[in-house]
Design an enzyme around this catalytic site. Structure first.
Site, PDB file in Angstrom:
ATOM      1  N   GLU A 180      34.799  46.096  39.881  1.00  0.00           N
ATOM      2  CA  GLU A 180      35.858  47.071  40.151  1.00  0.00           C
ATOM      3  C   GLU A 180      36.364  47.759  38.890  1.00  0.00           C
ATOM      4  OE1 GLU A 180      35.748  44.059  41.504  1.00  0.00           O
ATOM      5  OE2 GLU A 180      35.948  44.267  43.679  1.00  0.00           O
ATOM      6  N   PHE A 226      43.694  34.370  52.216  1.00  0.00           N
ATOM      7  CA  PHE A 226      42.456  34.524  51.457  1.00  0.00           C
ATOM      8  C   PHE A 226      42.401  35.930  50.835  1.00  0.00           C
ATOM      9  CE2 PHE A 226      37.916  35.817  51.311  1.00  0.00           C
ATOM     10  CZ  PHE A 226      37.553  34.985  50.266  1.00  0.00           C
ATOM     11  N   GLN A 227      42.107  35.990  49.566  1.00  0.00           N
ATOM     12  CA  GLN A 227      42.062  37.235  48.791  1.00  0.00           C
ATOM     13  C   GLN A 227      43.374  38.025  48.883  1.00  0.00           C
ATOM     14  OE1 GLN A 227      38.298  39.294  49.679  1.00  0.00           O
ATOM     15  NE2 GLN A 227      37.386  38.165  47.976  1.00  0.00           N
ATOM     16  N   LYS A 268      44.976  45.561  56.165  1.00  0.00           N
ATOM     17  CA  LYS A 268      43.835  45.783  57.048  1.00  0.00           C
ATOM     18  C   LYS A 268      44.256  46.187  58.455  1.00  0.00           C
ATOM     19  CE  LYS A 268      39.300  43.845  58.044  1.00  0.00           C
ATOM     20  NZ  LYS A 268      38.406  42.666  57.917  1.00  0.00           N
ATOM     21  N   MET A 279      35.268  46.620  14.027  1.00  0.00           N
ATOM     22  CA  MET A 279      36.656  46.888  13.660  1.00  0.00           C
ATOM     23  C   MET A 279      37.425  45.586  13.458  1.00  0.00           C
ATOM     24  SD  MET A 279      38.505  49.420  12.804  1.00  0.00           S
ATOM     25  CE  MET A 279      38.264  51.036  13.550  1.00  0.00           C
TER      26      MET A 279
END
Lengths: 591, 180
Positions: free
Chosen positions: A58, A120-121, A170, A486
C-alpha cells in the site's frame, strides 16, 4: 411510494465511490484489495472508465498516487483496505502533507457494528491518520457518502493542497442510497481558503522591491502547486525586475535552470552563490516556500539585514520560523499577477548591476566543483551524464532520499515545473520507485527516471513487479556506493567517523534482481562505459534497474554545517579533514 | 560555547511566555475535539484549560475556549493552526481584544467541624460562593469567577479541610453588542 429502482442516482456505496471518481475526472487509481474493500473492487471490475493499478504494497500505492499528482497537477487517488492497508498508507499521507500534494485515499473499514470491537483487520484509521491528513472522514451513512467524497476532492485540491482520507465501512459500501453529482454545498462552510492577496500589502511589497539594491527571489513548491500561470508570472517577474532567483528543493523547475538569473538551489546543500545572496540581500521575496530548517540554517543568523516579503496561501506558514515584514496571504499566482501589474505601472527596473557583480564573485567559487576520475565514476558525473543524455527529451525525474537526491538537485537542470518529484519535507526513502510508477502511468510515452541510492531503492523494490505487470518502462538509476551515503556522511562529519550500520552489507545483484522481476538489468563500473550504458538504458522500452557503481566515499558538498549561517558554508575544496573537523567541532548530535 | 554537532540547529529562545485565552467556533462533528487536542499535543503547545460545549445546536456549532501559554510567536502559530482546520469557523484571541470576560465555575468540597465550619461559611460568603450540598461534617460550595478568584478561594479552603475540587475550565465572551 415511488419506485426507486429506476432512479439512476440510487446505488450502493461502492458504486457511488466509482461514480464519484469518474465525476471528478479520475482515470487512474492505485490500490490493493482486501476484505473491507471487496465491494469497491467488484464495482471496479464491472467498468472501464477508471483504470486500477495494482501495487505490491500500500505504501507503493500512496507514493505512486503522489508521483501521479506531482507530475500532472491533478489529485492522485489510492484505494486500500482496512487495518494494515490503512496503516501502510501513513507514510505516503504524511509525505503528501509535508509537501502539499493533493491525494485522495479511500480506505475500507470493518462494518459499522464491529467498529470498536477489535475486529479482524480493524484499526482506528481516522484516528491514526488525523495528524497526517489535511482532513479525514469516517462515513457511517451511505447517504452522506456522495457529499463526503466530493468534499474530499475539493479539500485535497483547494487552498494549500494536501492529502485527505475517506474511511468507508463495508456495510456502507453494500448499502443503497442516493448519489448526487458534486455541488457547492458539499463543502464545510467553515472552509474557505483565501486566494486573493491584500492590495495594501501588495503595494508595500512593490515599494520594497522597487527600492531594493540587493534583492533576491526565493521560490518554492507553492509556485508549482498554484499551476502554470504562477510559473509564467514568476518568470515574468524575474525578467521585469532583473532580480536573482533561487529555489527550494520543492520549487525546482518553476524558473528554468538554464535561465540567466538562476542561482541554483539554496539551503543546506544549495550553491554558495544562492546562500550568500540570501544572507547578504536587502530585500527577500519568498514565494510559496516556508522557511524550512534545511533552508534557513541557524534562524537567528538567517539573512539578518533584509526586509522579507512572504507570499503563502497558508496563514500558518507566516512567521512560523522567520519573522517577515510584509506577509501576503493568498494564491501566489494571483499575488504575483498583482505585484507585476503594480510594479509595471509604477516602478522602474531597479539598478542591481553592482549586486550581480558581487554574485558573480560568489559564483566564481564554483561550489559544485568535483574532481572527475578516469578510474571510478563520480556520482556527480553520473548525474551530469544522465542530464546530458536526456536533454531535449520529454523527461520526468523522481528520487529517493539521501546523497543521490541532493546531487540530482544540484546537477540535473530542470526547465519546467512538474518534472521533478522528490520527497522534500518528510524525506521518505523508498519514495522514488513507486512515484516513478505513478508518473509513468500519467505519462506513458515519456522518459521516467528514478534517481536512486542502493539503500533507498530496496525499501520499495517490490514495485518493480508493478512496473513489469503494467509495462511501465521506468528507469531506476541507482547510484550504488554501497552505503547509506547521507547517513555515513553525517557519521563522518558529526560522529567521529564511527560508521554505525550505514554500510550496505549483502547488497543484491541488481542485474539479476531486475531479470528476476522480468525487467532489464544494466551494470556499469567504468567512467568510459557510462554514456553508452545510459543510452542503452534510455533505448530499452522496459523497466530497467541501472546499477551505476560510483565512488564509495564521495560526500555531498557544499554544506552548511551545524548551527551555522548561510555565509559559513563548507565548500568542496575546503572539505579536507582538518577544515571539516573544525566546522563540525563539538560533541554528540542531539537530534 | 561548544554547540553539539548536529545537522539541526539548536536554538535558545528567550522570548517570555504569555498566557492567552482563545475562543474557537467549530462545527460540532465527530472527532473535532480530537483534532484540536491532537494539534496541541502534536505540535507541543500547552493547554492550561479547555472548555467545550455545543452553543448553537441547530447549526451544530460548538465553542471551544482554550487557555494556553507560549511566546508571542507560538501563540500566533496556534491561532493560525487552529484556524486552518476544516471544521473551524473562527478563532479569536480574547486576551488580545482586551474586552473579554472570563469565568470559571468550581465545586469545592470541604470537610470539618466546629470552628472550621463557621470559618468556611464565612469565607464562602465573602467570595459569594453558594452551598449546594451539606452534611454535618462537610460542605460543597459552588463558586463562579475568574481563575484567580477561584484559586484564591481554594487556597483559603485548604487549611480548613479541602477534600476535592471540580472545575469547568474557563469560558470567555467579548463585551459589547457584537458576537465573535
Amino acid at each position: 411510494m415511488s419506485d426507486k429502482s429506476h432512479d439512476p442516482n440510487q446505488m450502493t456505496g461502492a458504486a457511488m465511490i466509482v461514480r464519484a471518481l469518474i465525476d471528478h475526472g479520475v482515470t487512474d487509481i492505485f490500490g490493493y484489495p482486501g476484505g473491507a474493500v471487496l465491494p469497491i473492487y467488484d464495482e471496479i471490475f464491472q467498468q472501464s472508465e477508471v483504470q486500477h493499478i495494482l501495487v505490491r504494497h500500500e505504501q507503493g500505492a500512496g507514493h505512486a498516487a503522489e508521483g501521479y499528482a506531482r507530475s500532472t497537477g491533478k489529485p492522485g487517488v489510492a484505494l486500500v483496505t482496512s487495518g494494515p492497508g490503512a496503516t501502510n498508507m501513513v507514510t505516503p499521507l504524511t509525505d503528501a502533507l509535508m509537501d502539499s500534494i493533493p491525494l485522495v485515499c479511500i480506505s475500507g473499514q470493518v462494518p459499522t457494528h464491529l467498529i470498536g470491537n477489535d475486529a479482524f483487520q480493524e484499526c482506528d484509521t481516522v484516528g491514526i491518520t488525523r495528524p497526517c491528513t489535511k482532513h479525514n472522514w469516517l462515513v457511517r451513512d451511505v447517504n452522506d457518502l456522495a457529499k463526503v467524497l466530493h468534499e474530499a476532492f475539493y479539500v485535497a485540491t483547494s487552498g494549500r493542497p494536501g492529502p485527505v482520507l475517506v474511511d468507508v465501512p463495508k456495510d456502507v459500501q453494500f448499502a443503497t442510497g442516493t448519489y448526487h453529482p458534486p455541488r457547492k454545498s458539499d463543502v464545510h462552510r467553515s472552509y474557505a481558503p483565501r486566494v486573493k492577496g491584500d492590495a495594501t500589502q501588495i503595494r508595500k511589497a512593490v515599494a520594497l522591491l522597487a527600492g531594493a539594491k540587493r534583492p533576491v527571489i526565493y521560490s518554492g513548491g507553492g509556485v508549482i502547486n498554484s499551476g502554470p500561470e504562477a510559473t509564467k508570472l514568476l518568470r515574468e517577474l524575474v525578467e521585469v525586475t532583473g532580480f536573482p532567483i533561487t529555489s527550494t528543493l520543492m520549487g525546482l523547475g518553476a524558473y528554468p535552470a538554464s535561465g540567466k538569473n538562476w542561482l541554483g538551489m539554496l539551503g543546506m546543500h544549495g550553491t554558495y552563490e544562492a546562500n550568500m545572496t540570501m544572507h547578504d540581500c536587502d530585500v527577500m521575496l519568498c514565494v510559496g516556500a516556508r522557511f524550512d530548517d534545511r533552508i534557513t540554517g541557524r534562524v537567528d543568523a538567517f539573512s539578518p539585514g533584509s526586509k522579507k516579503i512572504h507570499i503563502d496561501i497558508d496563514p500558518s506558514s507566516i512567521n512560523k520560523n522567520i519573522r517577515v515584514d510584509v506577509p501576503i496571504i493568498g494564491d501566489c499566482g494571483n499575488i504575483l499577477g498583482d505585484i507585476l501589474q503594480v510594479f509595471k505601472a509604477e516602478a522602474k527596473k531597479p539598478d542591481v548591476k553592482a549586486w550581480w557583480q558581487q554574485i558573480a564573485q560568489w559564483r566564481a567559487r564554483n561550489s559544485l566543483y568535483y574532481k572527475k576520475s578516469n578510474d571510478v565514476i563520480l556520482p556527480q558525473h553520473a548525474i551530469q551524464s544522465l542530464f546530458e543524455a536526456t536533454r531535449g527529451k520529454d523527461t520526468y525525474i523522481t528520487t529517493e532520499v539521501g546523497q543521490h537526491q541532493m546531487w540530482a538537485a544540484q546537477f540535473f537542470g530542470f526547465e519546467e515545473p512538474h518534472r521533478w518529484m522528490t520527497s522534500g519535507g518528510l524525506g521518505t526513502m523508498g519514495y522514488g520507485l513507486p512515484a516513478a510508477v505513478g508518473v509513468q502511468v500519467a505519462h506513458p510515452d515519456s522518459l521516467v527516471i528514478d534517481i536512486a541510492g542502493d539503500a533507498s531503492v530496496q525499501m520499495t523494490m517490490q514495485e518493480m513487479s508493478t512496473a513489469v505487470q503494467y509495462e511501465l518502462p521506468i528507469k531506476i538509476f541507482i547510484l550504488n556506493n554501497q552505503y547509506m551515503g547521507m547517513v555515513r556522511q553525517w557519521q563522518q562529519l558529526l560522529h567521529g567517523n564511527r560508521l554505525s550500520h550505514s554500510y550496505s552489507e549483502a547488497l543484491p545483484d541488481f542485474v539479476k534482481l531486475a531479470e528476476a522481476y522480468g525487467g532489464v538489468g544494466i551494470q556499469v563500473h567504468k567512467p568510459a562505459d557510462l554514456d553508452g550504458a545510459i543510452q542503452e538504458m534510455i533505448s530499452v522500452k522496459r523497466p530497467v534497474l541501472f546499477d551505476c557503481r560510483v565512488a564509495a566515499l564521495e560526500n555531498c558538498f557544499p554544506m552548511i554545517p551545524s548551527g551555522k549561517a548561510h555565509n559559513e558554508m563548507l565548500l568542496p575544496e575546503q572539505a579536507n579533514d582538518e577544515a571539516t573537523a573544525k566546522a563540525f567541532a563539538g560533541g554528540k548530535a542531539l537530534v | 560555547m561548544n554547540q553539539p554537532a548536529s545537522a539541526y540547529f539548536i536554538e535558545d529562545r528567550h522570548d517570555p511566555n504569555e498566557t492567552h485565552t482563545l475562543s474557537a467556533l467549530v462545527q460540532n462533528e465527530p472527532g473535532v475535539l480530537a483534532r484540536v487536542i491532537g494539534l496541541f499535543s502534536g505540535r507541543g503547545y500547552n493547554i492550561e484549560s479547555l472548555t467545550v460545549s455545543e452553543t448553537e445546536s441547530q447549526k451544530h456549532l460548538s465553542r471551544i475556549t482554550i487557555v494556553t501559554t507560549g511566546t508571542p510567536m507560538v501563540i500566533e502559530q496556534i491561532k493560525h493552526q487552529l484556524d486552518r482546520m476544516i471544521p473551524v469557523y473562527r478563532v479569536v484571541d480574547m486576551t488580545l481584544t482586551k474586552r473579554s470576560i472570563e469565568r470559571e465555575l468550581a465545586m469545592v468540597k470541604v470537610r470539618g467541624q466546629g470552628e472550621h465550619r463557621v470559618e468556611a461559611l464565612r469565607l464562602a460568603d465573602a467570595f459569594r460562593a453558594r452551598v449546594i450540598d451539606a452534611t454535618t461534617e462537610s460542605f460543597v460550595f459552588e463558586i463562579t469567577g475568574n481563575t484567580d478568584k477561584i484559586n484564591q478561594f481554594i487556597d483559603l479552603m485548604r487549611p480548613i479541610g479541602l477534600v476535592e475540587v471540580s472545575r469547568t475550565g474557563v469560558a470567555a465572551i467579548g463585551r459589547g453588542p457584537e458576537g465573535m
